[in-house]
Scaffold this motif. Structure first.
Motif, PDB file in Angstrom:
ATOM      1  N   CYS A 123      -0.034   6.137  -6.658  1.00 24.75           N
ATOM      2  CA  CYS A 123       1.272   5.532  -6.358  1.00 24.75           C
ATOM      3  C   CYS A 123       1.567   5.543  -4.864  1.00 24.75           C
ATOM      4  CB  CYS A 123       2.382   6.298  -7.081  1.00 24.75           C
ATOM      5  SG  CYS A 123       2.358   6.107  -8.874  1.00 24.75           S
ATOM      6  N   SER A 124       2.573   4.747  -4.506  1.00 28.68           N
ATOM      7  CA  SER A 124       3.084   4.768  -3.146  1.00 28.68           C
ATOM      8  C   SER A 124       4.440   5.470  -3.179  1.00 28.68           C
ATOM      9  CB  SER A 124       3.176   3.338  -2.600  1.00 28.68           C
ATOM     10  OG  SER A 124       4.119   2.579  -3.332  1.00 28.68           O
ATOM     11  N   HIS A 125       5.382   5.050  -2.338  1.00 30.53           N
ATOM     12  CA  HIS A 125       6.666   5.746  -2.228  1.00 30.53           C
ATOM     13  C   HIS A 125       7.534   5.612  -3.482  1.00 30.53           C
ATOM     14  CE1 HIS A 125       9.798   7.737   0.040  1.00 30.53           C
ATOM     15  NE2 HIS A 125      10.653   6.799  -0.306  1.00 30.53           N
ATOM     16  N   HIS A 126       7.523   4.463  -4.102  1.00 26.32           N
ATOM     17  CA  HIS A 126       8.376   4.216  -5.266  1.00 26.32           C
ATOM     18  C   HIS A 126       7.578   4.321  -6.565  1.00 26.32           C
ATOM     19  CE1 HIS A 126      11.944   3.252  -2.981  1.00 26.32           C
ATOM     20  NE2 HIS A 126      11.183   2.574  -2.153  1.00 26.32           N
ATOM     21  N   GLY A 127       7.065   5.528  -6.813  1.00 28.47           N
ATOM     22  CA  GLY A 127       6.246   5.771  -7.998  1.00 28.47           C
ATOM     23  C   GLY A 127       6.959   5.467  -9.304  1.00 28.47           C
ATOM     24  N   LYS A 180       0.811  -1.219   0.000  1.00 31.16           N
ATOM     25  CA  LYS A 180       0.000   0.000   0.000  1.00 31.16           C
ATOM     26  C   LYS A 180       0.843   1.267   0.000  1.00 31.16           C
ATOM     27  CE  LYS A 180      -3.750   2.501   1.889  1.00 31.16           C
ATOM     28  NZ  LYS A 180      -5.050   2.453   2.427  1.00 31.16           N
ATOM     29  N   HIS A 181       1.925   1.296   0.800  1.00 36.00           N
ATOM     30  CA  HIS A 181       2.635   2.553   1.038  1.00 36.00           C
ATOM     31  C   HIS A 181       4.054   2.633   0.482  1.00 36.00           C
ATOM     32  CE1 HIS A 181      -0.618   3.713   3.671  1.00 36.00           C
ATOM     33  NE2 HIS A 181      -0.474   2.589   4.346  1.00 36.00           N
ATOM     34  N   GLN A 182       4.682   1.496   0.195  1.00 26.11           N
ATOM     35  CA  GLN A 182       6.087   1.524  -0.216  1.00 26.11           C
ATOM     36  C   GLN A 182       6.254   1.259  -1.706  1.00 26.11           C
ATOM     37  OE1 GLN A 182       8.543  -1.737   1.113  1.00 26.11           O
ATOM     38  NE2 GLN A 182      10.190  -0.305   1.607  1.00 26.11           N
ATOM     39  N   CYS A 183       5.769   0.125  -2.175  1.00 22.59           N
ATOM     40  CA  CYS A 183       5.862  -0.209  -3.607  1.00 22.59           C
ATOM     41  C   CYS A 183       4.716  -1.147  -3.959  1.00 22.59           C
ATOM     42  CB  CYS A 183       7.208  -0.853  -3.925  1.00 22.59           C
ATOM     43  SG  CYS A 183       7.464  -1.090  -5.700  1.00 22.59           S
ATOM     44  N   GLN A 184       3.831  -0.687  -4.828  1.00 20.14           N
ATOM     45  CA  GLN A 184       2.599  -1.406  -5.110  1.00 20.14           C
ATOM     46  C   GLN A 184       2.716  -2.458  -6.207  1.00 20.14           C
ATOM     47  OE1 GLN A 184      -0.345   1.654  -5.763  1.00 20.14           O
ATOM     48  NE2 GLN A 184      -0.233   2.345  -3.653  1.00 20.14           N
ATOM     49  N   THR A 185       3.934  -2.814  -6.593  1.00 14.21           N
ATOM     50  CA  THR A 185       4.091  -3.878  -7.581  1.00 14.21           C
ATOM     51  C   THR A 185       3.842  -5.224  -6.903  1.00 14.21           C
ATOM     52  OG1 THR A 185       6.466  -4.014  -7.138  1.00 14.21           O
ATOM     53  CG2 THR A 185       5.765  -2.563  -8.934  1.00 14.21           C
ATOM     54  N   THR A 186       3.323  -6.193  -7.647  1.00 18.15           N
ATOM     55  CA  THR A 186       3.013  -7.502  -7.080  1.00 18.15           C
ATOM     56  C   THR A 186       4.245  -8.129  -6.438  1.00 18.15           C
ATOM     57  OG1 THR A 186       1.323  -7.791  -8.776  1.00 18.15           O
ATOM     58  CG2 THR A 186       2.020  -9.758  -7.582  1.00 18.15           C
ATOM     59  N   GLU A 187       5.331  -8.130  -7.157  1.00 16.78           N
ATOM     60  CA  GLU A 187       6.605  -8.620  -6.633  1.00 16.78           C
ATOM     61  C   GLU A 187       7.491  -7.415  -6.329  1.00 16.78           C
ATOM     62  OE1 GLU A 187       7.417 -11.885  -6.100  1.00 16.78           O
ATOM     63  OE2 GLU A 187       5.367 -12.376  -6.700  1.00 16.78           O
ATOM     64  N   LYS A 188       8.265  -7.496  -5.266  1.00 15.54           N
ATOM     65  CA  LYS A 188       9.191  -6.402  -4.962  1.00 15.54           C
ATOM     66  C   LYS A 188      10.271  -6.392  -6.041  1.00 15.54           C
ATOM     67  CE  LYS A 188      10.471  -5.695  -0.674  1.00 15.54           C
ATOM     68  NZ  LYS A 188      11.208  -5.778   0.606  1.00 15.54           N
ATOM     69  N   PRO A 189      10.469  -5.265  -6.733  1.00 16.25           N
ATOM     70  CA  PRO A 189      11.468  -5.198  -7.802  1.00 16.25           C
ATOM     71  C   PRO A 189      12.881  -5.515  -7.285  1.00 16.25           C
ATOM     72  CG  PRO A 189      10.025  -3.299  -7.893  1.00 16.25           C
ATOM     73  CD  PRO A 189       9.726  -4.012  -6.605  1.00 16.25           C
ATOM     74  N   LYS A 190      13.666  -6.207  -8.115  1.00 14.76           N
ATOM     75  CA  LYS A 190      15.022  -6.604  -7.723  1.00 14.76           C
ATOM     76  C   LYS A 190      15.856  -5.390  -7.318  1.00 14.76           C
ATOM     77  CE  LYS A 190      19.097  -9.231  -9.233  1.00 14.76           C
ATOM     78  NZ  LYS A 190      19.816  -8.764  -8.106  1.00 14.76           N
ATOM     79  N   ALA A 191      15.748  -4.299  -8.041  1.00 14.11           N
ATOM     80  CA  ALA A 191      16.531  -3.097  -7.710  1.00 14.11           C
ATOM     81  C   ALA A 191      16.209  -2.622  -6.297  1.00 14.11           C
ATOM     82  CB  ALA A 191      16.243  -1.992  -8.725  1.00 14.11           C
ATOM     83  N   LEU A 192      14.956  -2.714  -5.905  1.00 17.10           N
ATOM     84  CA  LEU A 192      14.545  -2.293  -4.575  1.00 17.10           C
ATOM     85  C   LEU A 192      15.047  -3.279  -3.520  1.00 17.10           C
ATOM     86  CD1 LEU A 192      12.967  -0.054  -3.217  1.00 17.10           C
ATOM     87  CD2 LEU A 192      10.891  -1.407  -3.531  1.00 17.10           C
ATOM     88  N   THR A 193      14.921  -4.558  -3.805  1.00 14.48           N
ATOM     89  CA  THR A 193      15.423  -5.585  -2.895  1.00 14.48           C
ATOM     90  C   THR A 193      16.927  -5.419  -2.691  1.00 14.48           C
ATOM     91  OG1 THR A 193      13.708  -7.120  -3.613  1.00 14.48           O
ATOM     92  CG2 THR A 193      15.618  -8.083  -2.520  1.00 14.48           C
ATOM     93  N   ASP A 194      17.656  -5.207  -3.770  1.00 19.05           N
ATOM     94  CA  ASP A 194      19.107  -5.020  -3.683  1.00 19.05           C
ATOM     95  C   ASP A 194      19.454  -3.794  -2.840  1.00 19.05           C
ATOM     96  OD1 ASP A 194      19.405  -7.230  -5.301  1.00 19.05           O
ATOM     97  OD2 ASP A 194      19.928  -6.090  -7.095  1.00 19.05           O
ATOM     98  N   ALA A 195      18.741  -2.698  -3.050  1.00 13.53           N
ATOM     99  CA  ALA A 195      19.014  -1.476  -2.305  1.00 13.53           C
ATOM    100  C   ALA A 195      18.743  -1.676  -0.819  1.00 13.53           C
ATOM    101  CB  ALA A 195      18.169  -0.330  -2.848  1.00 13.53           C
ATOM    102  N   TYR A 196      17.634  -2.323  -0.495  1.00 14.66           N
ATOM    103  CA  TYR A 196      17.276  -2.517   0.912  1.00 14.66           C
ATOM    104  C   TYR A 196      18.184  -3.517   1.623  1.00 14.66           C
ATOM    105  CZ  TYR A 196      13.089   0.370   0.508  1.00 14.66           C
ATOM    106  OH  TYR A 196      12.217   1.413   0.346  1.00 14.66           O
ATOM    107  N   GLU A 197      18.858  -4.361   0.875  1.00 14.01           N
ATOM    108  CA  GLU A 197      19.797  -5.293   1.499  1.00 14.01           C
ATOM    109  C   GLU A 197      20.953  -4.546   2.154  1.00 14.01           C
ATOM    110  OE1 GLU A 197      21.107  -8.381  -1.134  1.00 14.01           O
ATOM    111  OE2 GLU A 197      19.087  -9.217  -1.317  1.00 14.01           O
ATOM    112  N   HIS A 198      21.237  -3.338   1.706  1.00 13.44           N
ATOM    113  CA  HIS A 198      22.333  -2.545   2.265  1.00 13.44           C
ATOM    114  C   HIS A 198      21.896  -1.725   3.475  1.00 13.44           C
ATOM    115  CE1 HIS A 198      25.027  -3.564  -0.984  1.00 13.44           C
ATOM    116  NE2 HIS A 198      24.053  -3.308  -1.834  1.00 13.44           N
ATOM    117  N   ALA A 199      20.590  -1.566   3.659  1.00 19.83           N
ATOM    118  CA  ALA A 199      20.087  -0.742   4.762  1.00 19.83           C
ATOM    119  C   ALA A 199      20.540  -1.311   6.100  1.00 19.83           C
ATOM    120  CB  ALA A 199      18.565  -0.682   4.710  1.00 19.83           C
ATOM    121  N   GLY A 200      20.945  -0.427   6.981  1.00 22.54           N
ATOM    122  CA  GLY A 200      21.350  -0.836   8.316  1.00 22.54           C
ATOM    123  C   GLY A 200      22.793  -1.263   8.450  1.00 22.54           C
TER     124      GLY A 200
END
Length: 124
Positions: free
Chosen positions: A100-104, A16-36
């Motif tokens: 859109c959500s955050h990743h329009g 609902k709020h971050q990315c409304q694509t059915t599957e989380k896009p690989k680019a987004l998954t890759d980016a979030y793997e670095h978070a923290g």
């Protein structure tokens, strides 16, 4: 419809709020793997207490700016409101990406591109 199952709350929030694509896009998954990781902030604790403020009168004029957020973004209108007084000029465009959500960009690339293209045509 709401799903009271707490085990799915993060995925429901994402959809609902971050990315409304059915599957989380690989680019987004890759980016979030670095978070923290060391040197890379994550979460609201990292920005707690931060407030954008207008530069001093003698400061150099800031660049033109576009503030974009999705209609269903976790960055709410209230969050954006604080930025409205943080610039030392009036060359700021605020846009809400309908539906859109955050990743329009990942949800509606053509609309996102049109908005960015229009901004640069006007301010560049």
């Amino acid at each position: 419809k709401d799903d009271p199952d707490e085990s799915t709350i993060m995925e429901r929030f994402r959809l609902k709020h971050q990315c409304q694509t059915t599957e989380k896009p690989k680019a987004l998954t890759d980016a979030y793997e670095h978070a923290g990781k060391t040197g890379i902030w994550r979460g609201t604790d990292s920005i707690q207490g931060y407030k954008a403020v207008k530069p001093e009168d003698a400061a150099k004029r800031m660049s033109s700016c576009m503030v974009m957020r999705g209609e269903n973004d976790f960055v709410t209108e209230e969050c954006v409101e604080g930025w409205k007084d943080a610039f030392n000029h009036n060359f700021v465009r605020y846009k809400v990406l309908d539906g859109c959500s955050h990743h329009g960009l990942l949800e509606n690339g053509p609309m996102y591109g049109d908005i960015v293209d229009s901004y640069f045509s006007e301010y560049d």
